[in-house]
Structures are given as C-alpha cells and as structure tokens.
Enzyme design. Structure first.
Site, PDB file in Angstrom:
ATOM      1  CE  LYS A 111      -4.245  -1.279   2.008  1.00 15.26           C
ATOM      2  NZ  LYS A 111      -5.098  -1.144   3.152  1.00 15.26           N
ATOM      3  CE  LYS A 194      -6.908  -8.581  -1.842  1.00 12.77           C
ATOM      4  NZ  LYS A 194      -7.006  -8.059  -0.360  1.00 12.77           N
ATOM      5  CE  LYS A 197      -9.977  -0.497  -0.428  1.00 13.99           C
ATOM      6  NZ  LYS A 197      -9.880  -1.812   0.789  1.00 13.99           N
TER       7      LYS A 197
END
Ligand code: TRP
Length: 332
Positions: A111, A194, A197
């Site tokens: 992230k 993955k 969102k």
C-alpha cells in the site's frame, strides 16, 4: 468460549472479492459462534477518504453484511469508531509491537508503494489497530481472506508478548478461519493482481451495485487466454485469468475447482463466460439489490449500527478495564 470478530473497510467499491473472500463466510458462522462484524472506518482513513463518502461507505458495509445474510439480532454489526476501546487498546498495542515486526508487513509495503516516506503513520500502525479490534473482544476466531493471515500472526505475536511482558493470560491466541475456492479473487483484467476497490479500471471488479448488464459486460471483457478449459486443476497452473474465473464459478456454485472443470473441460470461454454470468447474476445480483434497498432507508441501518455499538461496547468495556489494570494505567 468461541467468539468471532471480523471487519471490512468502508473505502468504497465493495466488490465480489469482499463478498466471496469475507462477507459471505460471516453468515454461516452465526449458527456456531457469537459473531461481531465491524465496518472498520478507522482503518479506512489510513489513506485519504472523502468525509461524506466515508460516512456513506460505512453504512454501505453494514448494509452489505445484512444483505448477505448477517442477522443483526443474532450478530453484532457496528462501526469501529463508535467503540473507542479499539483506539485505546491500539495505542497500548503500539507500545507492545516492535518496529521490526511492522517492517515485515507485506500489506504495508504494497500500500505504501515506492513513496514510503509519504505514507501515513496510521498505515504503518494499521496491523496494531487490527490486533486491537480482535483482542478488545478476546475473539478466538477470525474469518478472513488469505491476504490477512500475516496480520493475524502479528495479532498472536502481540497478544503473546503482552501476556509474557505482564505475566498474565489476558489475551487468547486467535485462529484464522479461511474458506473455500475463492479466498483470493483476482482482478478481471490481470489475474496476478487482487480484485481491488482502488484499481483504476471499473472492468477489473464486479461490485455490489452492478446490475445484470454490467456483470455480463465485465465478464465478457474479462481477460482470458485462447485455450479451452483444462480437465484438471494442474492445467490452470500458468493460466491465472482462467484459474480466477474457475475459482469464482466454484465459489458461487459451492463447488470445488475440479468439480467445475469436470463440467466444463474442453469448453471455450465463449461458453464458460455466459454460464458464469448467469451464475453471478443469480447468486450475487439479489444481494446487491437488497443492499441498495437497505441504503434507501439509512435511518434503519443507522439504528442497527447504534444498537451494535452498544452491544459491542458492553463486551469491550471490561476487557479494556482489565488491560489498563494490568498495565498500570489509572482509569477515569
Ligand atoms: N485488514 C482487514 C482487510 O483489509 C480489515 C480488518 C480490520 C479486519 N480489522 C480487522 C479483518 C479485524 C479481520 C479482523 O481485509
């Protein structure tokens, strides 16, 4: 006693991966455990969130739980920020966890990306807040996707170090519960990533708010290779996109991947994709519709969240009191 805790971040674009990897599995556990399901809005703000959207997305997570079949009478549904004990225990855990442990967290590395110096301190401490979420209820089992296993191991390490340092048996060692064929749903555009969102492409994910047409369109455009489906799982090995679609089918149909291949061996994607579309519309469509219906009555969802917060607080209060006592923090 066994107690379940799990959480989903209200950061928008709730998708099929959240459903198959997490939310769907919450439902069956209600028969055997006391279950606490949280919209982890304090985790969401570890990266920037628009305040108005955050409020709405928090409700949306609650609505998704209910639409999927979590019963707010039997289970506790609430928002993380409404039970301050999470933040209090997280601070104490920040003082137990070691920098070396945090530095190993792969989700942080992913992230934070290349510009790590510019990541928030909250993003770094994220796993410690997650450990607090679980331990403030002394939860014993946590249903999560494969990618959260490392965070649960960290939770055990923190709990164990706390118990050791203070010579107590305050915290249990939590066990992950990992389910089924699609614990890791991948992007429809890139089978090595993955489903997320935050992917810039809407075509990478199927969301709770997609109707039949957009589900069909997204699956039609889903990336594949040119070969027909194999007859055995080994044949999916170097075919991440094919493996992903077969995994999604298996999860939606409650079959194993092999059982899906028994049915579709030799089929081209031009046959398999429409079958997958029908299945997705049949199984996932009604849940999205129910979520939308619930979102049209925010007062109802808010009342459920309020009641959930009260019930959650009642469990957390004696735990945080006990922890403060052990640590020597005077209480108000
Ligand atoms: N980190 C989890 C995720 O991204 C969300 C989460 C926060 C969570 N706190 C939790 C999951 C506690 C299980 C238990 O999916």
């Amino acid at each position: 006693m066994s107690r379940i805790f799990s959480g989903v971040q209200p950061s928008g674009n709730l998708h099929l991966g959240n459903y198959l990897g997490a939310i769907r599995n919450f439902v069956g556990l209600q028969d055997d455990y006391e279950c606490i399901y949280c919209a982890v809005n304090m985790h969401a703000i570890t990266v920037w969130q628009d305040p108005e959207e955050l409020r709405n997305n928090t409700r949306e997570v609650a609505a998704a739980y209910i639409a999927a079949g979590v019963d707010p009478k039997r289970s506790i549904i609430f928002a993380q920020s409404t039970v301050p004990a999470h933040a209090e225990l997280a601070w104490i855990f920040n003082c137990v966890a070691r920098l070396g442990w945090m530095n190993r967290m792969t989700q942080f590395k992913e992230k934070a990306g290349k510009n790590r110096e510019n990541a928030s301190l909250g993003l770094y401490a994220y796993p410690s807040l997650m450990a607090a979420d679980i331990m403030v209820y002394k939860a014993t089992h946590v249903p999560v996707g494969e990618d959260q296993k490392q965070h649960l191991e960290l939770t055990r390490d923190i709990a164990q170090k706390f118990n050791n340092d203070y010579g107590t048996e305050t915290f249990p060692l939590v066990e992950p519960l990992i389910f089924g064929a699609a614990t890791r749903v991948m992007s429809l555009r890139d089978g090595s990533k993955k489903m997320s969102k935050s992917d810039p492409s809407d075509y990478s994910r199927i969301t709770f708010t997609d109707d039949r047409d957009s589900i069909a369109k997204k699956l039609r455009k889903a990336r594949t290779d040119a070969d027909p489906l194999p007859d055995a799982e080994e044949g999916l090995k170097d075919r991440p996109e094919a493996a992903n679609l077969v995994g999604i089918y298996a999860a939606l149909a409650n079959l194993t991947r092999q059982e899906v291949l028994n049915e579709f061996a030799g089929a081209a994607f031009s046959t398999f994709k429409p079958a997958l579309t029908d299945l997705a519309v049949e199984k996932f469509g009604p849940i999205g519709e129910e979520m939308k219906r619930l979102m049209a009555d925010p007062g109802h969802v808010d009342a459920i969240l309020r009641e959930g917060a009260e019930r959650a607080s009642a469990i957390a209060a004696p735990v945080i009191d006990e922890v403060k006592e052990v640590v020597g923090l005077i209480r108000p």
